[in-house]
Design a protein around this motif. Structure first.
Motif, short mmCIF file in Angstrom:
data_model
loop_
_atom_site.label_atom_id
_atom_site.label_comp_id
_atom_site.label_asym_id
_atom_site.label_seq_id
_atom_site.Cartn_x
_atom_site.Cartn_y
_atom_site.Cartn_z
N ASP A 68 -20.39 22.94 26.97
CA ASP A 68 -20.53 23.65 28.13
C ASP A 68 -21.25 25.03 27.86
OD1 ASP A 68 -17.59 22.38 28.88
OD2 ASP A 68 -17.40 24.21 27.50
N GLN A 128 -17.30 19.21 23.73
CA GLN A 128 -17.04 20.09 25.09
C GLN A 128 -17.65 21.20 24.69
OE1 GLN A 128 -15.30 18.22 27.19
NE2 GLN A 128 -15.75 20.11 28.39
N ARG A 129 -17.91 21.52 23.52
CA ARG A 129 -18.04 23.16 23.33
C ARG A 129 -19.30 23.34 23.66
NH1 ARG A 129 -14.17 23.33 19.16
NH2 ARG A 129 -15.49 23.46 17.80
N ARG A 139 -24.58 23.67 28.86
CA ARG A 139 -25.17 23.62 30.26
C ARG A 139 -24.89 25.20 31.06
NH1 ARG A 139 -19.94 20.57 31.81
NH2 ARG A 139 -21.32 19.10 32.82
#
Length: 353
Positions: free
Chosen positions: A236, A232-233, A239
């Motif tokens: 992010d 997830q890190r 992105r």
């Protein structure tokens, strides 16, 4: 012939000896009867003094989708991705039952709270009060002021606090806590707690189930959670990089607007930003795929602990009744009297010899 006579004499001697002992015991019948009456009276007194035992029982079912998790991991493996795995069989089968009776889980449960007379205290404190231990601690300066606050930091406990918790743990786990799987074919586990306090039995049983359930689920899913958080890190971060590259392309295009087509050098920054956009787009797509697969794996590896039956008031009560006191007391009193007379007669025979 001599052997036959000797055998007959021996057998006759044994019969006479048994008859003699029987007549001797019969001659003491009045004393034995009185001892039985006294034992029965003591049994009734014991039944009146002994506190009732309250039994709280909780039954739950454990369901783990191991097949589904294996299938998800197999799919991930075919795609060449690594999304971690669960805790394996660390608490499979009998290990889970042992976990319920472990010192760590019981002590952690004892430090949860319970409401007594509108005040929140720990289960350990309630156990101490129920058994009136503090009455015996008044002359012991090291432990007379010991307190066990709810959710206190276990690592900061003193040696005396450790000793008291250890004693409570031994008392509970020895005979007052039973965890068993009634049928090995069915994944249902039963927790049974006995104590002289109805409220303590109920709350301790439910709290123990919650503490073990949280620890079990956290342990089983720890690897998958860590892996998903890392993905997830990264997602992010990429992105953010992609958004920055898209903005960079727009800025570069604005700077080369209506530029002479022959001046290609001026277009290099715009082309570089477009390459960054394409690369980040590819990486982002792959990370999204891995993150979603990691979420699926986490859901598959999270065991479902479903409570079937909770303890409800009034709890089952185990009582040492008067009738039981009379029977057991009378039997023990009579038996001790018989043994007394037998030992006394044997002692007299040995002294004569």
């Amino acid at each position: 012939m001599n052997d036959i006579k000797t055998d007959e004499i021996t057998f006759k001697t044994i019969i006479l000896e048994i008859k003699g002992w029987f007549n001797f015991i019969l001659s003491k019948f009045k004393f034995i009867f009185l001892a039985g009456i006294l034992g029965a009276a003591l049994g009734v007194c014991y039944s009146l003094m002994k506190k009732d035992i309250y039994v709280a029982t909780l039954t739950f079912a454990l369901e783990e989708d191991n097949a589904g998790a294996s299938g998800a991991l197999g799919l991930v493996g075919q795609l060449g991705l690594d999304v971690g795995g669960g805790a394996g069989g660390a608490f499979a089968g009998g290990n889970l039952i042992s976990l319920f009776k472990s010192r760590k889980m019981i002590e952690q449960t004892l430090l949860t709270d319970i409401a007594v007379n509108g005040k929140k205290i720990s289960l350990a404190e309630m156990y101490i009060q129920e058994n009136k231990w503090r009455d015996g601690w008044k002359k012991l300066p090291k432990i007379k002021n010991l307190k066990f606050l709810p959710y206190a930091n276990r690592d900061s406990f003193t040696r005396e606090q450790d000793s008291v918790l250890e004693l409570i743990f031994k008392n509970l786990s020895a005979a007052n806590l039973d965890v068993s799987q009634k049928d090995k074919k069915i994944g249902m586990i039963s927790i049974e707690t006995k104590s002289t306090n109805e409220h303590f039995s109920k709350v301790f049983t439910e709290s123990l189930a919650n503490v073990v359930s949280d620890f079990y689920i956290e342990t089983k899913t720890e690897k998958s959670k860590i892996n998903m958080e890392i993905l997830q890190r990264q997602l992010d971060s990429i992105r953010g990089e992609l958004n920055g590259s898209i903005s960079g392309v727009a800025v570069a295009n604005d700077r080369t607007f209506a530029l002479n087509p022959a001046l290609n050098v001026k277009r290099v920054p715009s082309v570089r930003k477009q390459v960054d956009v394409q690369a980040n787009t590819t990486i982002l797509t792959e990370l999204i795929k891995q993150t979603e697969l990691a979420k699926v794996t986490l859901r598959k590896e999270t065991p479902l602990i479903q409570v079937i039956d909770r303890p409800i008031y009034p709890l089952k009560k185990e009582r040492f009744g008067k009738a039981k006191g009379i029977v057991f007391g009378g039997f023990i009193g009579g038996f001790l009297a018989v043994m007394y007379f037998i030992v006394r007669r044997l002692y007299g025979i040995l002294m004569k010899e």
